[in-house]
Scaffold this motif. Structure first.
Motif, PDB file in Angstrom:
ATOM      1  N   LEU A   1       0.836  -1.209   0.000  1.00  0.00           N
ATOM      2  CA  LEU A   1       0.000   0.000   0.000  1.00  0.00           C
ATOM      3  C   LEU A   1       0.867   1.253   0.000  1.00  0.00           C
ATOM      4  O   LEU A   1       0.541   2.246  -0.665  1.00  0.00           O
ATOM      5  N   ALA A   2       1.988   1.193   0.735  1.00  0.00           N
ATOM      6  CA  ALA A   2       2.889   2.354   0.779  1.00  0.00           C
ATOM      7  C   ALA A   2       3.469   2.628  -0.616  1.00  0.00           C
ATOM      8  O   ALA A   2       3.538   3.787  -1.051  1.00  0.00           O
ATOM      9  N   VAL A   3       3.856   1.567  -1.311  1.00  0.00           N
ATOM     10  CA  VAL A   3       4.433   1.749  -2.651  1.00  0.00           C
ATOM     11  C   VAL A   3       3.377   2.303  -3.607  1.00  0.00           C
ATOM     12  O   VAL A   3       3.637   3.239  -4.375  1.00  0.00           O
ATOM     13  N   PHE A   4       2.155   1.743  -3.543  1.00  0.00           N
ATOM     14  CA  PHE A   4       1.082   2.270  -4.397  1.00  0.00           C
ATOM     15  C   PHE A   4       0.803   3.733  -4.063  1.00  0.00           C
ATOM     16  O   PHE A   4       0.648   4.569  -4.966  1.00  0.00           O
ATOM     17  N   GLY A   5       0.735   4.031  -2.754  1.00  0.00           N
ATOM     18  CA  GLY A   5       0.446   5.413  -2.334  1.00  0.00           C
ATOM     19  C   GLY A   5       1.516   6.366  -2.842  1.00  0.00           C
ATOM     20  O   GLY A   5       1.210   7.437  -3.391  1.00  0.00           O
ATOM     21  N   GLY A   6       2.775   5.971  -2.664  1.00  0.00           N
ATOM     22  CA  GLY A   6       3.888   6.820  -3.092  1.00  0.00           C
ATOM     23  C   GLY A   6       3.864   7.060  -4.593  1.00  0.00           C
ATOM     24  O   GLY A   6       3.978   8.202  -5.061  1.00  0.00           O
ATOM     25  N   LEU A   7       3.666   5.990  -5.344  1.00  0.00           N
ATOM     26  CA  LEU A   7       3.658   6.126  -6.809  1.00  0.00           C
ATOM     27  C   LEU A   7       2.439   6.927  -7.277  1.00  0.00           C
ATOM     28  O   LEU A   7       2.531   7.725  -8.221  1.00  0.00           O
ATOM     29  N   GLY A   8       1.319   6.713  -6.611  1.00  0.00           N
ATOM     30  CA  GLY A   8       0.105   7.468  -6.958  1.00  0.00           C
ATOM     31  C   GLY A   8       0.335   8.959  -6.772  1.00  0.00           C
ATOM     32  O   GLY A   8      -0.043   9.783  -7.620  1.00  0.00           O
ATOM     33  N   TRP A   9       1.011   9.296  -5.678  1.00  0.00           N
ATOM     34  CA  TRP A   9       1.280  10.711  -5.398  1.00  0.00           C
ATOM     35  C   TRP A   9       2.249  11.282  -6.436  1.00  0.00           C
ATOM     36  O   TRP A   9       2.038  12.366  -6.968  1.00  0.00           O
ATOM     37  N   VAL A  10       3.295  10.518  -6.721  1.00  0.00           N
ATOM     38  CA  VAL A  10       4.303  10.987  -7.690  1.00  0.00           C
ATOM     39  C   VAL A  10       3.650  11.223  -9.054  1.00  0.00           C
ATOM     40  O   VAL A  10       3.879  12.250  -9.707  1.00  0.00           O
ATOM     41  N   LEU A  11       2.821  10.283  -9.480  1.00  0.00           N
ATOM     42  CA  LEU A  11       2.212  10.414 -10.807  1.00  0.00           C
ATOM     43  C   LEU A  11       1.257  11.601 -10.877  1.00  0.00           C
ATOM     44  O   LEU A  11       1.116  12.245 -11.904  1.00  0.00           O
ATOM     45  N   ARG A  12       0.597  11.883  -9.763  1.00  0.00           N
ATOM     46  CA  ARG A  12      -0.437  12.914  -9.804  1.00  0.00           C
ATOM     47  C   ARG A  12       0.095  14.314  -9.484  1.00  0.00           C
ATOM     48  O   ARG A  12      -0.377  15.301 -10.035  1.00  0.00           O
ATOM     49  N   HIS A  13       1.090  14.377  -8.601  1.00  0.00           N
ATOM     50  CA  HIS A  13       1.451  15.692  -8.071  1.00  0.00           C
ATOM     51  C   HIS A  13       2.843  16.187  -8.454  1.00  0.00           C
ATOM     52  O   HIS A  13       3.255  17.236  -7.972  1.00  0.00           O
ATOM     53  N   THR A  14       3.569  15.457  -9.262  1.00  0.00           N
ATOM     54  CA  THR A  14       4.944  15.920  -9.580  1.00  0.00           C
ATOM     55  C   THR A  14       5.140  16.066 -11.094  1.00  0.00           C
ATOM     56  O   THR A  14       4.415  15.448 -11.894  1.00  0.00           O
ATOM     57  N   ALA A  15       6.154  16.820 -11.425  1.00  0.00           N
ATOM     58  CA  ALA A  15       6.503  16.991 -12.847  1.00  0.00           C
ATOM     59  C   ALA A  15       6.925  15.653 -13.438  1.00  0.00           C
ATOM     60  O   ALA A  15       6.615  15.336 -14.591  1.00  0.00           O
ATOM     61  N   PHE A  16       7.604  14.836 -12.605  1.00  0.00           N
ATOM     62  CA  PHE A  16       8.042  13.515 -13.059  1.00  0.00           C
ATOM     63  C   PHE A  16       6.837  12.702 -13.542  1.00  0.00           C
ATOM     64  O   PHE A  16       6.876  12.057 -14.600  1.00  0.00           O
ATOM     65  N   GLY A  17       5.756  12.750 -12.771  1.00  0.00           N
ATOM     66  CA  GLY A  17       4.543  12.013 -13.135  1.00  0.00           C
ATOM     67  C   GLY A  17       3.963  12.514 -14.448  1.00  0.00           C
ATOM     68  O   GLY A  17       3.592  11.729 -15.329  1.00  0.00           O
ATOM     69  N   ARG A  18       3.914  13.827 -14.588  1.00  0.00           N
ATOM     70  CA  ARG A  18       3.354  14.391 -15.826  1.00  0.00           C
ATOM     71  C   ARG A  18       4.237  14.033 -17.027  1.00  0.00           C
ATOM     72  O   ARG A  18       3.748  13.721 -18.106  1.00  0.00           O
ATOM     73  N   TYR A  19       5.541  14.030 -16.787  1.00  0.00           N
ATOM     74  CA  TYR A  19       6.464  13.643 -17.862  1.00  0.00           C
ATOM     75  C   TYR A  19       6.235  12.188 -18.277  1.00  0.00           C
ATOM     76  O   TYR A  19       6.347  11.834 -19.454  1.00  0.00           O
ATOM     77  N   ALA A  20       5.970  11.337 -17.279  1.00  0.00           N
ATOM     78  CA  ALA A  20       5.762   9.912 -17.584  1.00  0.00           C
ATOM     79  C   ALA A  20       4.564   9.748 -18.522  1.00  0.00           C
ATOM     80  O   ALA A  20       4.634   9.009 -19.516  1.00  0.00           O
ATOM     81  N   TYR A  21       3.467  10.447 -18.213  1.00  0.00           N
ATOM     82  CA  TYR A  21       2.283  10.367 -19.094  1.00  0.00           C
ATOM     83  C   TYR A  21       2.612  10.926 -20.481  1.00  0.00           C
ATOM     84  O   TYR A  21       2.235  10.355 -21.509  1.00  0.00           O
ATOM     85  N   ALA A  22       3.336  12.043 -20.472  1.00  0.00           N
ATOM     86  CA  ALA A  22       3.666  12.676 -21.756  1.00  0.00           C
ATOM     87  C   ALA A  22       4.561  11.764 -22.600  1.00  0.00           C
ATOM     88  O   ALA A  22       4.342  11.591 -23.808  1.00  0.00           O
ATOM     89  N   ALA A  23       5.553  11.149 -21.948  1.00  0.00           N
ATOM     90  CA  ALA A  23       6.488  10.276 -22.674  1.00  0.00           C
ATOM     91  C   ALA A  23       5.747   9.113 -23.314  1.00  0.00           C
ATOM     92  O   ALA A  23       6.073   8.692 -24.428  1.00  0.00           O
ATOM     93  N   GLY A  24       4.742   8.586 -22.609  1.00  0.00           N
ATOM     94  CA  GLY A  24       3.988   7.450 -23.140  1.00  0.00           C
ATOM     95  C   GLY A  24       3.006   7.857 -24.215  1.00  0.00           C
ATOM     96  O   GLY A  24       2.740   7.098 -25.151  1.00  0.00           O
ATOM     97  N   SER A  25       2.447   9.078 -24.108  1.00  0.00           N
ATOM     98  CA  SER A  25       1.446   9.537 -25.084  1.00  0.00           C
ATOM     99  C   SER A  25       2.088   9.803 -26.436  1.00  0.00           C
ATOM    100  O   SER A  25       1.594   9.371 -27.472  1.00  0.00           O
TER     101      SER A  25
END
Lengths: 390, 318
Positions: B172-196
């Motif tokens: 749960l901690a790993v899911f929570g951490g990754l969920g936060w990173v994907l939603r609230h950081t530039a790194f997360g937005r970059y990940a979506y952009a890189a895949g799109s």
């Protein structure tokens, strides 16, 4: 083609005038399993060469297609075969069937192309047996099949009904000694099966259940749980943990499984659920020796001595090449291995002074009835030779 | 567009549909089995799927960013083996575990290098490392299970904190951490952009290769962590401990709504999918359903869940 078939049949000794029995000090039906002396094995080779010289003109080439080379049982079988082949002066090719029928077929084709003299086949998919045997028959290559029967090949392997029955009866007697008759009836028996491997391995788990019930005929049938172990430590663990949800806390927990790896996974799941105090298990295979030596909840395991399989298999191959008659099935002798006697069979492990608290008795009469029941089972039709007479 | 399609077109509908499905399955099992709906059993489901969840969690952002890691389960097996062997050789168990984590991260970095710098197809590159890593585990152990019964280390697999199993909390901690990173950081937005659209992303300055490499390292680390949890649970390092679950891990990510083509997905969908698969396994076992029928049922439920997701995709298109 017809000529080749005749040669094959002669090589297999199926119509040979020689009677089945002892040859060069080796009698497959009454063998103690200990490795023959190199001189004996070399003597066998010399006699076999007179009947059927090696295909390459120099020395015999045997092929061994292992069931899977990353499991304890397969590794031990392979080591035993290698040691015997080396002692006999026979070249050995080894392939890995990877628990997969198509891979076994590809390996068989490769053996045929490489012109081997004899094949030891250890493969899991009974449906591929006829196709694989067709390839070998066409090339005039004799075959001995380990544990899974193949049409036309000599069967070698576990006495599944007996090994299972021994383990089941042992567990019931050990549980009676530990928990008492009243408590055992409140307990649960979990049997870790391997349903996808068909009727032959199922004779082992059915034997376990029959052995258990032979000692405890009144055991409540709704306290019997079967799980699919998929033959792995992790999956057995997972399925056991799921099954524990059905078993009330404090109830004696008795475990049996198709092999030691599966029973180890089941044990770990029960221990982690805090059931250590109510737990007793009997394994099958005695190939996870470190666990057997160090795990108090594992009361015993039925030994197959896979490391001794080669002691039978290389002489069987040479016997076939020498044109001697082989019995249709050669079954291994099984023994109960416990922490008290492990050093007698595996000197690398120390024996512990642990009395089991009961005198183990094999319920021979009940086993006879169990065998009689097996002989009429429709899913074992055609495999009657694998059902032992005793 | 009908109200049903409008509902399905909402941003949270993917996870919502899966949640509804999960609740439906849970309700069915609760009605059919008297043993299902107990705290101990539900917690046991979570602990059972934790090692798969750990792998699936890190696989999700990687797939979103356009990558794929087929070696993760082999890394899990190797990590367990390495800890068991190093400990048997005299090393303190937690130091051995740390080295196993580093090794997992290193294999992830290698995958990143192969796919980003050398331009290998992720499927082929990680298939190769999967085979090599799996082979190394077998070479190191000779194919045998290596016992690892150390009380302090076993806590990682069967310890509890506040009545909940450590593996579940870790997952749960790993899911929570990754969920936060994907939603609230530039790194997360970059990940979506890189895949799109990786080409466009590079043109606007998104460090696509660096993002992917970091996600591969994360996947390797998650594989190693999963292997450590498994070894602690089983009291042994088994070379192929997690190998049979690789397809389940990838199936969970896709079932959770992540597109294999990249650019779309969420870790919460993956978490629900992992729990759904674990719940099916648990419930069907409690109902004494034969393992053959379990496979059939699992397949049917997966198809139904994916069918609902297809409806949602169609709604988005409209």
């Amino acid at each position: 083609m017809a000529y080749k078939m005749v040669v094959l049949i002669l090589a297999l000794g199926l119509v040979s005038g020689a009677a089945a029995g002892e040859w060069q000090g080796f009698d497959p039906a009454g063998f103690d399993g200990l490795m023959l002396k190199p001189e004996q094995l070399q003597g066998m080779v010399a006699e076999a060469r007179q009947h059927r010289p090696p295909k390459n003109g120099e020395r015999y080439v045997f092929a061994f297609a292992n069931l899977q080379r990353d499991m304890a049982f397969g590794i031990k079988v392979e080591e035993g075969i290698k040691a015997n082949a080396q002692a006999a002066g026979v070249e050995l090719l080894v392939a890995d069937n990877r628990l997969d029928g198509p891979t076994a077929l590809a390996n068989a084709e490769s053996f045929v192309r490489r012109g081997v003299d004899f094949v030891i086949e250890f493969q899991t998919d009974v449906n591929f047996g006829p196709t694989i045997m067709q390839k070998f028959a066409k090339a005039g290559i004799g075959v001995v099949a380990i544990d899974i029967p193949m049409p036309g090949a000599t069967f070698f392997g576990a006495n599944n009904p007996r090994s299972g029955f021994m383990g089941g009866a042992y567990l019931a007697q050990a549980a009676l000694a530990r928990f008492g008759a009243g408590q055992v009836g409140q307990g649960y028996l979990v049997v870790g099966e391997l349903p996808q491997s068909g009727a032959i391995p199922a004779m082992r788990t059915e034997g376990q259940l029959a052995g258990f019930l032979a000692v405890l005929p009144e055991f409540p049938r709704d306290h019997l749980i079967r799980i699919d172990t998929k033959n792995t430590l992790q999956y057995s663990f997972q399925q056991m943990r799921n099954a524990l949800g059905r078993i009330p806390a404090g109830a004696p927990l008795m475990l049996l499984a198709i092999n030691d790896q599966s029973v180890t996974g089941m044990l770990r799941a029960a221990q982690q659920a805090g059931r250590q105090a109510d737990l007793i298990a009997v394994g099958n295979g005695a190939d996870e020796l470190e666990t057997l030596a160090g795990e108090p909840a594992l009361a015993a395991s039925v030994a197959y001595f896979p490391e001794r399989y080669g002691n039978y298999l290389i002489p069987i191959g040479l016997m076939a090449l020498a044109g001697k008659t082989l019995p249709p099935a050669v079954l291994v002798e099984h023994l109960m291995v416990t922490r008290a006697n492990i050093c007698q069979y595996y000197p690398g492990f120390a024996c512990r002074d642990e009395a089991p608290g009961f005198a183990y008795a094999f319920p021979q009469e009940a086993f006879g009835r169990h065998l009689a029941g097996l002989k009429g089972k429709p899913d074992l039709a055609g495999y009657e030779t694998l059902i032992p007479g005793r | 567009m009908s109200a049903f399609y409008r509902l399905l077109a909402r941003p949270w509908a993917g996870v919502g549909v899966l949640l509804l499905f999960y609740l439906g399955v849970t309700l069915c099992f609760s009605l059919l089995s008297p043993w299902f709906l107990s705290f101990d059993n539900l917690v046991s489901i979570g602990a059972n799927v934790a090692f798969m969840g750990l792998m699936a969690a890190a696989q999700t952002p990687l797939i979103i960013a356009g990558g794929l890691d087929l070696s993760v389960a082999a890394v899990a097996g190797l990590a367990g083996v390495v800890v068991a062997l190093l400990h048997a050789g005299g090393m303190e168990v937690w130091s051995a575990a740390f080295l196993a984590l580093l090794l997992g991260g290193g294999i992830g970095a290698l995958n990143g290098l192969l796919t980003t710098r050398l331009g290998f197809n992720p499927f082929i590159a990680t298939l190769g490392t999967m085979s090599a890593v799996g082979g190394i585990s077998l070479v190191l152990t000779g194919g045998l299970t290596k016992p690892l019964l150390v009380e302090s280390f076993a806590w990682l697999g069967n310890g509890q904190v506040a009545g909940l199993p450590v593996p579940l909390l870790l997952m749960l901690a790993v899911f929570g951490g990754l969920g936060w990173v994907l939603r609230h950081t530039a790194f997360g937005r970059y990940a979506y952009a890189a895949g799109s659209n990786p080409v466009a992303s590079r043109l606007v300055g998104v460090p696509v290769d660096r993002i992917l490499t970091m996600l591969y390292v994360g996947s390797g680390l998650s594989g190693a962590l999963s292997g450590l949890v498994l070894a602690a649970m089983l009291g042994a390092g088994a070379p192929d401990a997690a190998g049979k679950h690789l397809l389940t891990v990838v199936a969970a990510v896709i079932l959770g709504g992540t597109s294999l083509l990249g650019g779309r997905g969420s870790v919460w969908g993956t978490l629900l999918a992992v729990l759904l698969l674990g719940t099916l396994n648990n419930g069907l076992t409690l109902l004494d359903v034969s393992s053959f029928w379990q496979d059939v049922t699992r397949g049917a439920v997966l198809l139904a869940a994916v069918g609902l997701d297809q409806l949602r995709t169609k709604a988005l298109g409209q």
